[in-house]
Design a protein around this motif. Structure first.
Motif, PDB file in Angstrom:
ATOM      1  N   LEU A   1      -7.078  -6.510 -17.560  1.00 54.78           N
ATOM      2  CA  LEU A   1      -7.108  -5.378 -16.638  1.00 54.78           C
ATOM      3  C   LEU A   1      -5.729  -5.190 -16.011  1.00 54.78           C
ATOM      4  O   LEU A   1      -5.111  -6.174 -15.574  1.00 54.78           O
ATOM      5  N   VAL A   2      -5.290  -3.952 -15.935  1.00 53.07           N
ATOM      6  CA  VAL A   2      -4.003  -3.647 -15.320  1.00 53.07           C
ATOM      7  C   VAL A   2      -4.188  -2.515 -14.330  1.00 53.07           C
ATOM      8  O   VAL A   2      -4.614  -1.408 -14.717  1.00 53.07           O
ATOM      9  N   GLU A   3      -3.873  -2.784 -13.067  1.00 54.64           N
ATOM     10  CA  GLU A   3      -3.964  -1.765 -12.027  1.00 54.64           C
ATOM     11  C   GLU A   3      -2.630  -1.028 -11.907  1.00 54.64           C
ATOM     12  O   GLU A   3      -1.569  -1.597 -12.160  1.00 54.64           O
ATOM     13  N   SER A   4      -2.701   0.200 -11.487  1.00 59.64           N
ATOM     14  CA  SER A   4      -1.506   0.986 -11.205  1.00 59.64           C
ATOM     15  C   SER A   4      -1.864   2.045 -10.173  1.00 59.64           C
ATOM     16  O   SER A   4      -3.037   2.286  -9.882  1.00 59.64           O
ATOM     17  N   GLY A   5      -0.829   2.670  -9.636  1.00 56.22           N
ATOM     18  CA  GLY A   5      -1.045   3.762  -8.702  1.00 56.22           C
ATOM     19  C   GLY A   5      -0.832   3.421  -7.242  1.00 56.22           C
ATOM     20  O   GLY A   5      -0.920   4.296  -6.379  1.00 56.22           O
ATOM     21  N   GLY A   6      -0.580   2.176  -6.952  1.00 56.51           N
ATOM     22  CA  GLY A   6      -0.337   1.801  -5.570  1.00 56.51           C
ATOM     23  C   GLY A   6       0.992   2.335  -5.069  1.00 56.51           C
ATOM     24  O   GLY A   6       1.805   2.871  -5.841  1.00 56.51           O
ATOM     25  N   GLY A   7       1.216   2.197  -3.777  1.00 55.04           N
ATOM     26  CA  GLY A   7       2.467   2.665  -3.209  1.00 55.04           C
ATOM     27  C   GLY A   7       2.387   2.764  -1.706  1.00 55.04           C
ATOM     28  O   GLY A   7       1.465   2.247  -1.082  1.00 55.04           O
ATOM     29  N   LEU A   8       3.376   3.444  -1.163  1.00 50.85           N
ATOM     30  CA  LEU A   8       3.473   3.656   0.284  1.00 50.85           C
ATOM     31  C   LEU A   8       3.064   5.084   0.603  1.00 50.85           C
ATOM     32  O   LEU A   8       3.563   6.031  -0.018  1.00 50.85           O
ATOM     33  N   VAL A   9       2.172   5.234   1.555  1.00 47.88           N
ATOM     34  CA  VAL A   9       1.699   6.560   1.936  1.00 47.88           C
ATOM     35  C   VAL A   9       1.483   6.591   3.442  1.00 47.88           C
ATOM     36  O   VAL A   9       1.213   5.559   4.060  1.00 47.88           O
ATOM     37  N   GLN A  10       1.613   7.751   4.024  1.00 51.10           N
ATOM     38  CA  GLN A  10       1.372   7.889   5.456  1.00 51.10           C
ATOM     39  C   GLN A  10      -0.118   7.968   5.734  1.00 51.10           C
ATOM     40  O   GLN A  10      -0.912   8.380   4.866  1.00 51.10           O
ATOM     41  N   ALA A  11      -0.485   7.599   6.929  1.00 51.13           N
ATOM     42  CA  ALA A  11      -1.885   7.700   7.341  1.00 51.13           C
ATOM     43  C   ALA A  11      -2.370   9.125   7.136  1.00 51.13           C
ATOM     44  O   ALA A  11      -1.658  10.090   7.438  1.00 51.13           O
ATOM     45  N   GLY A  12      -3.576   9.236   6.616  1.00 49.61           N
ATOM     46  CA  GLY A  12      -4.135  10.542   6.309  1.00 49.61           C
ATOM     47  C   GLY A  12      -3.876  10.998   4.886  1.00 49.61           C
ATOM     48  O   GLY A  12      -4.462  11.984   4.428  1.00 49.61           O
ATOM     49  N   GLY A  13      -3.002  10.295   4.200  1.00 49.65           N
ATOM     50  CA  GLY A  13      -2.658  10.659   2.831  1.00 49.65           C
ATOM     51  C   GLY A  13      -3.636  10.117   1.818  1.00 49.65           C
ATOM     52  O   GLY A  13      -4.663   9.518   2.162  1.00 49.65           O
ATOM     53  N   SER A  14      -3.288  10.321   0.557  1.00 50.59           N
ATOM     54  CA  SER A  14      -4.168   9.937  -0.549  1.00 50.59           C
ATOM     55  C   SER A  14      -3.399   9.194  -1.622  1.00 50.59           C
ATOM     56  O   SER A  14      -2.188   9.394  -1.804  1.00 50.59           O
ATOM     57  N   LEU A  15      -4.117   8.362  -2.331  1.00 52.11           N
ATOM     58  CA  LEU A  15      -3.603   7.687  -3.518  1.00 52.11           C
ATOM     59  C   LEU A  15      -4.744   7.585  -4.519  1.00 52.11           C
ATOM     60  O   LEU A  15      -5.909   7.525  -4.126  1.00 52.11           O
TER      61      LEU A  15
ATOM     62  N   MET B   1      -8.530   7.436  -3.229  1.00 48.19           N
ATOM     63  CA  MET B   1      -8.539   7.036  -1.829  1.00 48.19           C
ATOM     64  C   MET B   1      -7.960   8.173  -0.987  1.00 48.19           C
ATOM     65  O   MET B   1      -6.791   8.521  -1.148  1.00 48.19           O
ATOM     66  N   ASN B   2      -8.787   8.734  -0.140  1.00 46.99           N
ATOM     67  CA  ASN B   2      -8.373   9.823   0.737  1.00 46.99           C
ATOM     68  C   ASN B   2      -8.438   9.384   2.194  1.00 46.99           C
ATOM     69  O   ASN B   2      -9.066   8.376   2.516  1.00 46.99           O
ATOM     70  N   SER B   3      -7.801  10.150   3.048  1.00 45.55           N
ATOM     71  CA  SER B   3      -7.811   9.863   4.490  1.00 45.55           C
ATOM     72  C   SER B   3      -7.463   8.405   4.754  1.00 45.55           C
ATOM     73  O   SER B   3      -8.143   7.711   5.522  1.00 45.55           O
ATOM     74  N   LEU B   4      -6.418   7.953   4.142  1.00 46.43           N
ATOM     75  CA  LEU B   4      -6.045   6.544   4.249  1.00 46.43           C
ATOM     76  C   LEU B   4      -5.643   6.185   5.669  1.00 46.43           C
ATOM     77  O   LEU B   4      -5.067   7.002   6.414  1.00 46.43           O
ATOM     78  N   LYS B   5      -5.961   4.947   6.026  1.00 42.45           N
ATOM     79  CA  LYS B   5      -5.677   4.421   7.356  1.00 42.45           C
ATOM     80  C   LYS B   5      -4.786   3.192   7.225  1.00 42.45           C
ATOM     81  O   LYS B   5      -4.812   2.521   6.185  1.00 42.45           O
ATOM     82  N   PRO B   6      -4.049   2.857   8.261  1.00 44.50           N
ATOM     83  CA  PRO B   6      -3.216   1.642   8.188  1.00 44.50           C
ATOM     84  C   PRO B   6      -4.023   0.399   7.828  1.00 44.50           C
ATOM     85  O   PRO B   6      -3.506  -0.494   7.135  1.00 44.50           O
ATOM     86  N   GLU B   7      -5.262   0.351   8.256  1.00 40.35           N
ATOM     87  CA  GLU B   7      -6.087  -0.826   7.952  1.00 40.35           C
ATOM     88  C   GLU B   7      -6.513  -0.889   6.489  1.00 40.35           C
ATOM     89  O   GLU B   7      -7.118  -1.875   6.059  1.00 40.35           O
ATOM     90  N   ASP B   8      -6.196   0.122   5.718  1.00 42.82           N
ATOM     91  CA  ASP B   8      -6.445   0.066   4.270  1.00 42.82           C
ATOM     92  C   ASP B   8      -5.310  -0.646   3.539  1.00 42.82           C
ATOM     93  O   ASP B   8      -5.408  -0.879   2.326  1.00 42.82           O
ATOM     94  N   THR B   9      -4.260  -0.978   4.249  1.00 43.11           N
ATOM     95  CA  THR B   9      -3.131  -1.674   3.647  1.00 43.11           C
ATOM     96  C   THR B   9      -3.577  -3.020   3.092  1.00 43.11           C
ATOM     97  O   THR B   9      -4.156  -3.833   3.812  1.00 43.11           O
ATOM     98  N   ALA B  10      -3.308  -3.244   1.810  1.00 40.35           N
ATOM     99  CA  ALA B  10      -3.751  -4.470   1.144  1.00 40.35           C
ATOM    100  C   ALA B  10      -3.279  -4.436  -0.305  1.00 40.35           C
ATOM    101  O   ALA B  10      -2.820  -3.403  -0.798  1.00 40.35           O
ATOM    102  N   VAL B  11      -3.439  -5.568  -0.960  1.00 40.45           N
ATOM    103  CA  VAL B  11      -3.319  -5.597  -2.412  1.00 40.45           C
ATOM    104  C   VAL B  11      -4.703  -5.300  -2.967  1.00 40.45           C
ATOM    105  O   VAL B  11      -5.686  -5.934  -2.580  1.00 40.45           O
TER     106      VAL B  11
END
Length: 120
Positions: A4-18, A83-93
């Motif tokens: 399995l290979v994950e991709s698509g992570g990154g840095l986004v502002q609160a309220g953003g999407s990935l 992932m929509n409406s992202l929050k700082p507490e969603d920060t993780a691997v």
């Protein structure tokens, strides 16, 4: 063996999407239950969301309900996490994992993880 290979992570502002992707190789994912877990610094790994092989059954952690959506494209051997409406507490691997046993919290196969960072 399933790789399995994950991709698509990154840095986004609160309220953003990935959108995260989990691509499989080695074997088809068609008969596998797939889940996303995440682990923040200093915290234990936690379940986020999962999907059955058919896509009919989907389970979400309360913390992400209404914001995250899991889907799969068996033809592409890939599972997605929108992932929509992202929050700082969603920060993780974020890790994707697969198993033939539905809803197991200890899947057999794991990806290497992708970092998601949500800034406030």
């Amino acid at each position: 063996q399933v790789q399995l290979v994950e991709s698509g992570g990154g840095l986004v502002q609160a309220g953003g999407s990935l959108r995260l992707s989990c691509a499989a190789s080695g074997r088809t994912l068609n008969n596998y239950y797939v889940a996303w877990f995440r682990q923040a610094p200093g915290k234990e790994r936690e379940f986020v969301v999962s999907i059955s092989w058919s896509g009919v059954f989907r389970d979400y952690a309360d913390s992400v309900k209404g914001r995250f959506t899991i889907s799969r494209d068996n033809a592409k051997n890939t599972v997605y996490l929108q992932m929509n409406s992202l929050k700082p507490e969603d920060t993780a691997v974020y890790y994707c994992a697969a198993d033939r046993v539905i809803r197991t919290m200890s899947p057999t196969y794991w990806g290497q993880g992708t970092q998601v960072t949500v800034s406030s």
